[in-house]
Design a protein around this motif. Structure first.
Motif, PDB file in Angstrom:
ATOM      1  N   ALA A 199       0.855  -1.186   0.000  1.00 12.13           N
ATOM      2  CA  ALA A 199       0.000   0.000   0.000  1.00 12.13           C
ATOM      3  C   ALA A 199       0.888   1.232   0.000  1.00 12.13           C
ATOM      4  N   ASN A 200       0.531   2.218  -0.816  1.00 10.86           N
ATOM      5  CA  ASN A 200       1.349   3.438  -0.785  1.00 10.86           C
ATOM      6  C   ASN A 200       0.853   4.434   0.262  1.00 10.86           C
ATOM      7  N   THR A 201      -0.129   3.999   1.064  1.00  4.64           N
ATOM      8  CA  THR A 201      -0.460   4.748   2.280  1.00  4.64           C
ATOM      9  C   THR A 201       0.437   4.250   3.414  1.00  4.64           C
ATOM     10  N   ASP A 202       0.504   5.049   4.486  1.00  2.00           N
ATOM     11  CA  ASP A 202       1.350   4.684   5.610  1.00  2.00           C
ATOM     12  C   ASP A 202       0.618   3.785   6.596  1.00  2.00           C
ATOM     13  N   VAL A 203       1.383   3.188   7.483  1.00  2.00           N
ATOM     14  CA  VAL A 203       0.835   2.360   8.560  1.00  2.00           C
ATOM     15  C   VAL A 203       0.182   3.249   9.611  1.00  2.00           C
ATOM     16  N   TYR A 204      -1.020   2.884  10.038  1.00  2.00           N
ATOM     17  CA  TYR A 204      -1.665   3.547  11.171  1.00  2.00           C
ATOM     18  C   TYR A 204      -1.236   2.852  12.473  1.00  2.00           C
ATOM     19  N   GLU A 205      -1.173   3.611  13.541  1.00  2.00           N
ATOM     20  CA  GLU A 205      -1.037   3.001  14.850  1.00  2.00           C
ATOM     21  C   GLU A 205      -2.354   2.323  15.190  1.00  2.00           C
ATOM     22  N   ALA A 206      -2.281   1.070  15.613  1.00  2.00           N
ATOM     23  CA  ALA A 206      -3.505   0.320  15.908  1.00  2.00           C
ATOM     24  C   ALA A 206      -3.216  -0.765  16.933  1.00  2.00           C
ATOM     25  N   ALA A 207      -4.162  -0.951  17.832  1.00  2.00           N
ATOM     26  CA  ALA A 207      -4.058  -2.003  18.845  1.00  2.00           C
ATOM     27  C   ALA A 207      -5.426  -2.654  19.001  1.00  2.00           C
ATOM     28  N   PRO A 208      -5.823  -3.495  18.056  1.00  4.53           N
ATOM     29  CA  PRO A 208      -7.131  -4.143  18.161  1.00  4.53           C
ATOM     30  C   PRO A 208      -7.214  -5.018  19.398  1.00  4.53           C
ATOM     31  N   PRO A 209      -8.433  -5.292  19.879  1.00  6.89           N
ATOM     32  CA  PRO A 209      -8.604  -6.001  21.157  1.00  6.89           C
ATOM     33  C   PRO A 209      -8.219  -7.465  21.068  1.00  6.89           C
ATOM     34  N   ALA A 210      -8.226  -8.109  22.229  1.00  8.28           N
ATOM     35  CA  ALA A 210      -7.773  -9.505  22.323  1.00  8.28           C
ATOM     36  C   ALA A 210      -8.633 -10.458  21.508  1.00  8.28           C
ATOM     37  N   ASP A 211      -9.894 -10.091  21.253  1.00  5.85           N
ATOM     38  CA  ASP A 211     -10.752 -10.993  20.480  1.00  5.85           C
ATOM     39  C   ASP A 211     -10.504 -10.910  18.977  1.00  5.85           C
ATOM     40  N   ALA A 212      -9.638 -10.005  18.549  1.00  8.79           N
ATOM     41  CA  ALA A 212      -9.322  -9.858  17.129  1.00  8.79           C
ATOM     42  C   ALA A 212      -8.249 -10.868  16.716  1.00  8.79           C
ATOM     43  N   VAL A 213      -8.385 -11.393  15.517  1.00  6.88           N
ATOM     44  CA  VAL A 213      -7.385 -12.282  14.931  1.00  6.88           C
ATOM     45  C   VAL A 213      -6.597 -11.463  13.913  1.00  6.88           C
ATOM     46  N   VAL A 214      -5.348 -11.179  14.224  1.00  8.97           N
ATOM     47  CA  VAL A 214      -4.516 -10.363  13.331  1.00  8.97           C
ATOM     48  C   VAL A 214      -4.112 -11.204  12.129  1.00  8.97           C
ATOM     49  N   LEU A 215      -4.387 -10.692  10.936  1.00  8.84           N
ATOM     50  CA  LEU A 215      -4.049 -11.392   9.701  1.00  8.84           C
ATOM     51  C   LEU A 215      -2.781 -10.847   9.051  1.00  8.84           C
ATOM     52  N   VAL A 216      -2.627  -9.524   9.113  1.00 12.92           N
ATOM     53  CA  VAL A 216      -1.505  -8.876   8.420  1.00 12.92           C
ATOM     54  C   VAL A 216      -0.950  -7.771   9.293  1.00 12.92           C
ATOM     55  N   ALA A 270     -11.425  -5.706   9.206  1.00 15.46           N
ATOM     56  CA  ALA A 270     -10.966  -4.317   9.239  1.00 15.46           C
ATOM     57  C   ALA A 270      -9.538  -4.264   8.716  1.00 15.46           C
ATOM     58  N   THR A 271      -9.270  -3.288   7.872  1.00 10.46           N
ATOM     59  CA  THR A 271      -7.911  -3.052   7.413  1.00 10.46           C
ATOM     60  C   THR A 271      -7.650  -1.561   7.351  1.00 10.46           C
ATOM     61  N   THR A 272      -6.481  -1.157   7.814  1.00 15.44           N
ATOM     62  CA  THR A 272      -6.121   0.259   7.747  1.00 15.44           C
ATOM     63  C   THR A 272      -5.469   0.600   6.418  1.00 15.44           C
ATOM     64  N   MET A 273      -5.363  -0.375   5.523  1.00 19.07           N
ATOM     65  CA  MET A 273      -5.058  -0.099   4.124  1.00 19.07           C
ATOM     66  C   MET A 273      -6.378   0.154   3.400  1.00 19.07           C
ATOM     67  N   GLY A 274      -6.311   0.587   2.141  1.00 18.22           N
ATOM     68  CA  GLY A 274      -7.565   0.660   1.401  1.00 18.22           C
ATOM     69  C   GLY A 274      -7.834   1.919   0.623  1.00 18.22           C
ATOM     70  N   ALA A 275      -6.877   2.852   0.545  1.00 19.40           N
ATOM     71  CA  ALA A 275      -7.053   3.988  -0.361  1.00 19.40           C
ATOM     72  C   ALA A 275      -7.247   3.473  -1.780  1.00 19.40           C
TER      73      ALA A 275
END
Length: 335
Positions: A199-216, A270-275
């Protein structure tokens, strides 16, 4: 005026009225899935008005979903990303089986908000991109939807997606993102056939909760192209913890299941990429399409066809520079 002339003029007016629209519908091609996907565009920066129609065409023409794309419109009927109170043809939400969204700081009227809330309460899956973490803001304090405001303890984004706006973790418009698949969850259906995420957008700071399964996770790069090396410098998180920006890498895509106010459950990607520019990346498009299948409880293809339908030349993101004068009709499928 002669009757046949009047009849001809009436036909022309009717044809124009049927064609001119405040939204776009893509009817399914091939074997229809019998599902209606509603794609919501409405942000001032990341060109969702370009990205959502492109995804709608792929989902309809490659995968057999009926897709409706809604827009933020100005008073003249043209697409206006800054019209935070506008969502065209919200009636489409009444029959939505899934929602794909890229929104930022929207504050719709009560009738539109109620339709969105009703869709959520039916348990529709949500595939949320980029600034959807802070999709809503500007509702008055006495509004029944004031709790959605991002500055109200994270608002709708934190409640449903698991995160709100925190910060640009990478340097905005300077450092791009390489998606690194989380090894422990590499076999998740949403990651079927997904590789080479960029992605040519930048990384957002993110801390999803414990019930989230991080994929990327997002590896911050030193430059704006995929061939630049990873960045290495320290920075403090919102919790005042100093760390290398890539150790650990921030989550940039995750899934979770959330119980809504009606007691039903929503499957969330949910993804913080996507522009719109990010969606030029095949891997990201495939992850979004996989998210729709997964959310609907359908078998996720091993390698979904995400080839672009027609032309796609996304505009670079920014608070200025969106294409002026666009109308929903500009995104209809060519015959």
């Amino acid at each position: 005026m002669k009757p046949f002339v009047l009849s001809f003029l009436a036909t022309c007016i009717t044809a124009f009225s049927l064609h001119a629209s405040d939204h776009v519908v893509y009817e399914p091609a091939g074997e229809a899935k019998g599902k209606h996907i509603v794609l919501l565009s409405g942000d001032e920066e990341y060109r969702s008005e370009e990205g959502m129609p492109m995804l709608g065409k792929i989902l309809s023409q490659r995968h057999g979903f009926k897709c409706t794309v809604l827009f933020s419109l100005g008073a003249d009927g043209t697409i206006d990303p800054t019209a935070g109170g506008s969502l065209s043809h919200p009636e489409a939400l009444d029959s939505a089986d899934a929602i794909v969204m890229l929104l930022r700081f929207r504050h719709w009227d009560d009738a539109t908000s109620k339709r969105f809330e009703a869709a959520i309460n039916r348990g529709v899956p949500i595939i949320a991109l980029r600034t959807s973490t802070h999709a809503f803001n500007g509702y008055p304090k006495d509004s029944p939807y004031a709790a959605w405001n991002f500055n109200n303890n994270g608002g709708w984004g934190r409640k449903f997606l698991g995160e709100t706006w925190v910060s640009h973790w990478g340097k905005h418009k300077v450092e791009a993102t390489k998606g690194i698949i989380e090894a422990a969850n590499a076999n998740h259906p949403v990651l079927h056939g997904v590789s080479d995420l960029f992605a040519n957008t930048d990384v957002y700071e993110a801390a999803p909760p414990a019930d989230a399964v991080v994929l990327v996770r997002g590896q911050i790069l030193q430059g704006m192209t995929a061939d630049t090396p990873p960045a290495s410098y320290t920075k403090a998180t919102a919790a005042k913890v100093e760390q290398d920006v890539n150790t650990p890498m921030m989550p940039v895509a995750w899934v979770r299941v959330v119980k809504n106010d009606a007691g039903t459950e929503n499957k969330i990607l949910a993804t913080t990429m996507g522009a719109a520019t990010d969606l030029a990346n095949e891997g990201l498009r495939r992850m979004v399409v996989n998210g729709v299948f997964w959310g609907l409880g359908l078998a996720v293809p091993e390698k979904a066809d995400v080839s672009i339908v027609g032309d796609y030349n996304p505009t670079m993101y920014g608070f200025k520079g969106n294409k002026a004068g666009l109308k929903p009709d500009d995104f209809v499928l060519a015959n």
